[in-house]
Structures are given as C-alpha cells and as structure tokens.
Write an enzyme that holds these catalytic residues in place. Structure first.
Site, PDB file in Angstrom:
ATOM      1  N   GLY A 113       0.742  -1.179  -0.128  1.00 10.50           N
ATOM      2  CA  GLY A 113       0.231  -0.047   0.053  1.00 10.50           C
ATOM      3  C   GLY A 113       0.903   1.288  -0.005  1.00 10.50           C
ATOM      4  O   GLY A 113       1.948   1.253  -0.529  1.00 10.50           O
ATOM      5  N   SER A 114       0.475   2.206   0.742  1.00 10.36           N
ATOM      6  CA  SER A 114       1.014   3.740   0.654  1.00 10.36           C
ATOM      7  C   SER A 114       2.483   3.769   0.811  1.00 10.36           C
ATOM      8  O   SER A 114       3.220   4.686   0.431  1.00 10.36           O
ATOM      9  CB  SER A 114       0.082   4.592   1.291  1.00 10.36           C
ATOM     10  OG  SER A 114      -1.117   4.676   0.808  1.00 10.36           O
TER      11      SER A 114
END
Lengths: 367, 574
Positions: free
Chosen positions: B288-289
């Site tokens: 993810g981020s």
C-alpha cells in the site's frame, strides 16, 4: 613300625609352593571383588594369610599325630560328620546365605560343614574298611551298611544344597571303597542306582540344568547362561603362552563371577599364560606322585587307605576345579585346593598334607 | 585275594585316573591357550573394547551485548531394557503415574522383545531422583544436554528451536546449526563387565570439538521493548498478527525482529505452526501507501520531477476501466512532498505517469524487491514483482501506490534504509560474529553493500519528505517531542485468495520510519494485520511506531535533535 623316619619334605615343598602360587594369584585376582564389595583390594590376600597361618599350625600338629590313633575315633568321626551336616539347619549354629545352608559358625569364623565332613569321611571309611576285612566280600554285612551311611551323607549335603561337595564326597567314597576291597560289582550296581536320583537332582533344578546346557553349547546364549563358560575360555585363551603379565588380566573384572575363588585358575591362565597353568597342573601331578609313593610305602592298610583318601581328596578337587575352568566339566562350585580363596578349603587341604606327612614318617623301603 | 592284608589295597586305578585327568586338562590348556589364542583375543577385544561417542556441547547464542539467550542444562533420559525387568506390571503402573504416560501402552512396550527402548527423554534431575527412589530394575539413565531459553518467548522467531537430538530446526539455530553443534568426540576404551572404564586404557579416536558461540546483532533490550509494544497492540487492536523489524540503516544489522503472537522455543511443539511463523521475513503482503516512497524516489532519481513541481489532485481518476479515488478529496495542486505527506493516491498515480513501465520496474528491483535480501535466517520470502511486459493498463498506477505487488516487511525495511542512508543497499544480517568456545572471535561478519541505489541528494529529499509525514501529515501520531522522526503510513487491502479483487473490510496497517531524521540511527517497520475496529495506519500503526521510538532512542543514547538545521535549511530553500 615304631621307628620314626623322616617326613616327605618334597611333598611339603610342593604344598608350600602351591600355597605361595595361590597367595600371589590372589594378589591380583582378589583385587576387583575386594575393591568392589569390601573397598579393600587386598582384603582377600590378608584374610587368606590368616588361614594359611592357622592351616600350617594344623599341618604341623597333624604331621605329628600318629595316624594309628584315627582307628580309635573312626566311629566318633562318623557321628561328628552327621552332627556337622545337621547343624547347618539349626539357626543359632548354622548360617543361611542366599538360600543356601552350608556354613556353621565357630566363634567368629564360618566353616563349610561339608569340607570338614570330607576329612571325617576319610577317617571313618579308612578305619572301618580295615576293621571289616574279609566281611567286605558279603553284600549284606559288608557293603550294605556303607551304602546306607554314605547315601545319607550324600543326601544331606545335596539338600544344603551343595551338589559339588556331594559329588566329591561320593567320588571319595567310591575311591576308598574300591581301594579298600569292596567288590567292584557292588560299586557298579550302586552307580546304576545312583543315576536315578542324580538325574532328578540335575535336570529338575533350573540352574543346574542351565549349567549343563550352557556347558554343552556356551555360544548359544553368550549373554545369558553361556556367559560363564564362554568367559572362562576367553580368559584362558587370552593368556596365550606367556600370559598378559601379572595384574594385566581383564576377565577378572567381573566378566568372571568369582575370580578369587572358583575361577582363579582362569585368571592365572590369563595373566601367566600356558606356562602358569602348566606349572599348577605339574604341581598337582607331583603331589599325586608323592601321594602314590607314600601309599606304596605305607606300612599297613590303614596308612595306605588314609593316604589314598587324603591324596585323592586334594587331587579330585583340583581336577574338578581345573576341569570346570577349562570347560571340560559343567560348572560346579569347587575350589582349587591351596589356591582359591576360602578358609575351610585351605585348612582341610593343609591338614590333608599333614596326615600324608605323618604317614610318610612310617615309610618302609619299597618292596 | 591274598591273605596278606597289605596286598588287598587297590591303588592302581585311582591314581591312574588322577594322572589321566591331569593329562587331559593339560591337553585342553594347550588347545585353548596356544591353538585358539588368537580367536579368544579377538572375542575379548570385541567385548571389552568400547567406542564411546560423546556429543558436543552446543554453542550459546548471545545478543549484541553478550547477554545469553540460550543455556544448556543437563537432563536425564530414561530408557529400559525390557527383557531385564522383573515386574512389568508394577514398573508400568508406577512409571506411568510419575511420568504422565499411558499405562497400557507403556506395559506393552515393557513386554516387548526389544533390547533398548527410550521411555522418556530429557527429564530434569529432580524427576530422575524421584524415579530412582522407587528402585526399579531394568531401567537406566543417559545424561544429555537440554536446550533452555532463559528469556522465555523473547527473540523466539529469531532464535528458532532445536529438536530432541539438539539439531537446529528453525531460526538461527537452524541456519547456523553447523557452527553451533560442534563435533562429537569418539573415544576408545576398555571396560569391565559392569561397563566401568578401565583406567589408562582410554584413547581418543576423534577429539571432541565444542560448538561455536554466536553473537547476534540484536539488542535484547530493544527487542524486549518492541515485543512489549507489539503485544499491547495485538491485544488493543485484536489483530490477527503484529510484526516489526528494526535495523541499523548504516550497516544492515538487525536490531530487533518480532512477530506476535509468538511461542516459547523451549516448548515449541506445544504451539501450532501459525505461532512459529516468522512473518517478517516469510510473509508477503501488498504494502500500500508505504510503497509511494519507492515511486517518489524513482521520479526524483531519474530527475523527472523536482520538489517544486506540482500536480493537481482531483477527487477521482479513471485509468482504463478502473476509477481511483483518494481517501479524502483534495481538489488542489500538491508537490511531491505534500503528496507523500497526505498520502494522495491520485497525486501519486498522476506523477508516476511520467515514469516508463521499465524505469519503474528497474527501480523497484534496484531496491531489492522481487529477490531475496540474503538474510542469515531460513526460508526468506522473495515477494512478487511481475515483469512490465505483463502489466495491464491499471497495473502501473496500482504498483505506484503499492498494490499489485507483494513484498516482505524485510524488503520494505532494506529499501527504506537505502533510501535514507544516501543510497546504499545493505544485506540484512542477524549475526555479528562467531566466537570460539572460549569466547575468542573466529569470524566477524561485516556489513555488506549489495549495491548503490539512489543518489545522496534523492536520499536527503526522501528523508525530508518522510519527516513531513510525521510532522503534520498522516503519520502525525508517531511524532516525538525531542526527536525528528521520518515515516510513511500504509493502509493496504488484502487480496483474496481466489485472485479476484480484495477482501472486504480486511486491512493491513503499516508504518515504516526512522529516526533521527538528520542522521538515522534506526529504521524499521511495524505491520498490524487485520485489526478490528480502527484500521487506518495513521491510527493503528503510526502510534505504535512512535511509542517504540520514544523508548528505544534514549536507550540507544541518541542525542535529541528537535530543531535540526538540515530540515530548517531545506524548508527555507523551498
């Protein structure tokens, strides 16, 4: 017969040499059991020295005790034999060790009753056979009383139980009866008759049957019943010609159950080799030879019978012990005279020599 | 019969038999002692000579300060010789009650025809004395050495465990089994019939070589702080698992590695495989981020964007047939620092369109993704990075924000370290040196540079961007009063196992970061898998990271740096 000659110093020398060999052997063979069970590696040598000292005194005394006096105590000896053999069953006097009643207590020492019984038997039989003379030809008046008396002694010792001593007593009786003039046919009948109880005594008792089986094929169960015969052979075999050297033997380290008593011959064989064992065999042979010489030169039947009795007592025990050690015979607990540790055996052996020496005093020149 | 009594005595036969017997004995002696001498010597040798094997003492495992993490304690293993037991019934009954064994099964074993049988291995001395006092026959003891882990569960996934024969089965115990186990010795000696050694007969056939000791890079204080905080977080968020890894960014030394739930290496067989799994290096997840930092470093290092360049971040973005949305509609222009700070997916996707597929792919692999980092622990995961030729239209935008790619926490930390330490990718390692039994250094393991990755300038910018995340962005809850912390949050969805889409309402919240920003001394990651309730990394992972840093930095004697000039200069120049 009154003129006392010199005793047979050569016989004395042979006996003392055997005693010395025994003490030297105990110096190494007695170490493992002494150390393990009594925390004193030389305990057995020290104890044996005491017995030797006492035995030599008895030897000296018996060599001076005119053997003709034994005729007077012939019957008494028989009574004493029975008393001794019955005494082991009385709790105050007798002592039971691991279910076996073989010992009587005299003060602080234990005596094996059957050992003294052997001496008594020889004295009784010799004097009795001489007295009976021609009556021996008769089965009922001559032979049958012996059959019952000896049979009773044999059964008493058997039920201690001590098959080894019983067998020695039986062989000794046969030798004396034969030498004393009992008809050979009577002895043969007895032998056949004796086979029946012997079969049950051997094959119906577990450990004795195992001993026979293990003797016949020790390799079949080398860790179990074959252990002892196999290790007796290993012990002797390892010795080779010269031996591994004094103290260097290893089967005495609990591979042999009783290195200081019944198996001492195998320990000597391992440490001193074929040379060592041959010396012992030769010493026993010479002892028998001097015994034979004394028998031949003895002035009367009593002397001859006593000499045959005491000489064969030592030789039979020696042969049985060495026969077991070399796995010619199945295992029986018989000490090697003069050499195995054990007070009763040592005393009896030295007394036997004493009596032989006494008889040698009255030697006639060879006919 | 003659009348002369003297002649009546028969002496020939008895003496003949005596001499004959002695002769037979002598012949027998000749046979046994001379002819068969060699055979019996061989038999005796077979029986008396024993070869004794002695297993060596396993080496200890120490932390970087010399604290012992393993201890060997003597233990006693009980065996029986079934055939020499006199009363099987009593033995089985009493042994089973004292050792907690099944009585009927034990009885069957005792009645079997085997020569030797283990009953129970590795019992403590007290148990041995208890059983000895019952005086059984046919049983015996063999002294062995039992591996004991004095710190309990601490470092469980790092240390691993050993089997009943002291063979390493997991973790460092497995990876360094050769060094730790040493070599067993062999002695030849003569023994008597009771098994006792005969003095002066011992000969060494093979010398006993004790195992080497290992000194780990791990600091057990940092480790215990990390494990404590992870344990609390696991409980608080009722997560499936929580993992953490901390490393010295200047060397690649691992300072702490922990997974919760964990297990006790001393009784590893009481735990299921889930507890024993070292997720930090084994388990793959979509980052993810946190992965945006990788994308940004690719843009900066290839000079495709400067820190001034701005991108308009609208509410949603359609790529092919997929519509991307931000977690919060920004609808304004943001530079790269702001995109990272506020974790804008739209901004990141639009910026990454400046990168070619190949450039992005090669940058990702440059940082170590898709391959093993070479850590000295078993079963390291490789991750999944598909080659750009197989990317669909939506793959590049997805990968730029950390989806459609699978990594391990270890890979994330290694990449992070190289991004913040001036572009040096180090091999991660847990063992500092191998020591001899006496404690002398045999082999020192030095930091190993795998390759250079980004430029020093890019690295400095990344540090500044990541500081922004903590000092006013999504990672604000990792902020400390006395230290500047850099970091990046990541709230990722979990792909479903059938390969189609993502699991609803299941998340992995992670935070990777470092401190202090000026010259990083420690970098790491915390990963909270499937928390219940709050799931945003900013709420779940960032505070956890902050709590750990707050305790670890003072312990490491890191001087407080709030107000560091490096950051001031950067801000003023922009």
């Amino acid at each position: 017969m009154k003129n006392k000659g010199r005793i047979d110093y050569f016989l004395l020398f042979i006996a003392l040499t055997l005693v010395a060999v025994g003490l030297i052997s105990l110096l190494t063979a007695g170490v493992p059991p002494g150390y393990r069970y009594h925390n004193d590696p030389y305990l057995y040598v020290k104890a044996q020295l005491n017995w030797v000292a006492l035995g030599l005194i008895l030897l000296f005394l018996s060599s001076y005790l005119n053997y003709h006096r034994y005729t007077k105590i012939g019957k008494l000896a028989l009574v004493l034999v029975f008393l001794l053999l019955i005494a082991v069953y009385f709790p105050r006097i007798g002592r039971e060790i691991r279910g076996v009643r073989r010992w009587i207590i005299l003060g602080s020492v234990q005596i094996q009753a059957s050992e003294l019984a052997k001496v008594g038997l020889i004295v009784y039989l010799s004097s009795s056979l001489v007295r009976k003379k021609e009556k021996l030809e008769s089965f009922f008046r001559g032979y049958l009383p012996y059959f019952f008396i000896l049979g009773a002694i044999f059964l008493l010792v058997m039920s201690e139980p001590d098959l080894g001593s019983a067998l020695i007593l039986a062989i000794l009786s046969f030798v004396l009866l034969y030498a004393g003039g009992v008809k050979v046919s009577h002895l043969l009948y007895t032998l056949v008759l004796a086979f029946i109880p012997m079969y049950f005594a051997v094959f119906e008792v577990g450990y004795r049957r195992n001993r026979i089986l293990s003797f016949l094929s020790p390799e079949s169960d080398p860790r179990g019943i074959g252990f002892q015969p196999l290790h007796l052979k290993i012990s002797l075999g390892c010795g080779g010609f010269w031996g591994m050297g004094p103290g260097k033997g290893q089967t005495k380290l609990f591979y042999l159950p009783t290195p200081h008593t019944d198996s001492i011959f195998a320990v000597v064989g391992e440490e001193l080799g074929f040379i060592g064992t041959t010396v012992i065999v030769i010493l026993f042979g010479m002892l028998a030879w001097r015994g034979l010489r004394i028998v031949k030169r003895a002035p009367d039947p009593l002397g001859k019978l006593l000499a045959i009795g005491f000489c064969s007592l030592i030789c039979i025990q020696g042969i049985i012990n060495m026969g077991v050690a070399t796995v010619i015979l199945p295992t029986t607990g018989t000490p090697l005279p003069f050499i195995s540790y054990g007070g009763s055996s040592m005393l009896v052996s030295l007394i036997s020599i004493g009596v032989l020496l006494n008889i040698s005093r009255y030697s006639r020149a060879t006919p | 019969m003659t009348t002369k009594v003297g002649k009546r005595i028969r002496i020939g036969l008895p003496f003949f038999i005596i001499f004959l017997s002695l002769g037979i004995i002598e012949i027998r002696l000749y046979h046994l002692q001379i002819l068969e001498h060699k055979k019996f010597v061989a038999l005796a040798r077979k029986e008396q000579v024993k070869i004794i094997k002695i297993s060596s003492e396993r080496g200890s495992i120490l932390d970087r300060n010399g604290q012992e993490l393993t201890v060997n304690v003597p233990s006693y293993s009980l065996y029986v010789r079934p055939r020499s037991i006199s009363d099987e019934g009593r033995t089985a009954r009493e042994l089973s009650s004292h050792l907690n064994l099944d009585e009927s099964r034990l009885l069957r074993q005792l009645r079997s025809d085997r020569i030797f049988l283990w009953i129970k291995r590795k019992l403590p001395l007290a148990k041995k004395e208890e059983i000895d006092s019952l005086h059984f026959d046919g049983i015996g003891w063999i002294k062995e050495s039992d591996r004991f882990y004095p710190q309990g569960n601490l470092c469980s996934h790092l240390l691993g465990f050993v089997g009943v024969d002291n063979q390493g089965l997991a973790g460092v115990e497995y990876y360094y089994d050769e060094e730790l186990k040493g070599e067993g010795g062999q002695f030849l000696l003569k023994a008597d019939a009771l098994g006792n050694e005969i003095p002066l007969t011992k000969r060494v056939l093979k010398p006993l070589i004790p195992g080497h000791n290992l000194m780990l890079t791990v600091d057990s204080i940092i480790q215990s702080i990390v494990e404590q905080e992870l344990g609390l977080a696991l409980k608080k968020h009722q997560a499936e698992s929580v993992e953490a890894l901390f490393m010295d960014p200047q060397t690649g030394e691992i300072l702490a590695l922990a997974n919760k739930p964990d297990y006790n290496p001393g009784s590893y067989n009481e735990y299921s495989a889930r507890f024993r799994r070292n997720g930090v290096i084994q388990d793959l997840y979509e980052p993810g981020s946190t992965f945006k930092v990788v994308t940004v470093s690719a843009l900066l290092d290839n000079s495709l964007m400067t820190i001034e360049d701005k991108i308009y971040c609208q509410g949603s973005l359609r790529v092919a047939n997929h519509v991307f949305e931000d977690w919060h509609a920004f609808n304004r222009e943001m530079n790269l620092a702001e995109i990272i700070q506020h974790s804008s997916d739209i901004g990141m996707i639009r910026a990454s369109q400046k990168l070619s597929r190949e450039k992005l792919f090669s940058h990702i692999t440059l940082l170590g993704f898709g391959g093993k980092m070479g850590i000295d622990l078993p079963s390291e995961g490789r991750g999944i990075v598909r080659s750009p030729s197989r990317w669909s239209l939506t793959d590049q935008p997805c990968i730029s924000i950390g989806h459609g790619i699978a990594v391990t926490p270890l890979q994330m930390v290694c990449a992070l370290c190289s991004l913040i330490n001036g572009g040096r990718l180090f091999r991660p390692y847990v063992t500092k040196c191998i020591l001899s039994h006496q404690g002398e250094v045999i082999k020192e393991i030095k930091p190993r540079l795998i390759r250079r990755t980004v430029s020093v300038e890019t690295s400095e910018k990344i540090r500044y961007f990541m500081q922004g995340v903590v000092e006013g962005g999504t990672g604000e809850r990792a902020k400390l009063n006395r230290y500047f912390v850099g970091g990046k949050t990541g709230t990722a969805q979990i792909p479903s196992l059938n390969g189609k889409g993502y699991l609803p309402d299941k998340y992995i919240a992670s935070f990777m970061g470092f401190a202090p920003v000026g010259s990083p001394r420690i970098a790491g990651i915390v990963v909270v898998k499937r928390p219940t309730g709050a799931y945003y990394a900013s709420e779940v992972a960032a505070p956890l990271f902050g709590r750990i840093m707050k305790r670890v930095l003072p312990y490491m004697n890191v001087p407080p740096d709030k107000g560091d000039l490096l950051v001031m200069k950067e801000t003023s120049s922009s």
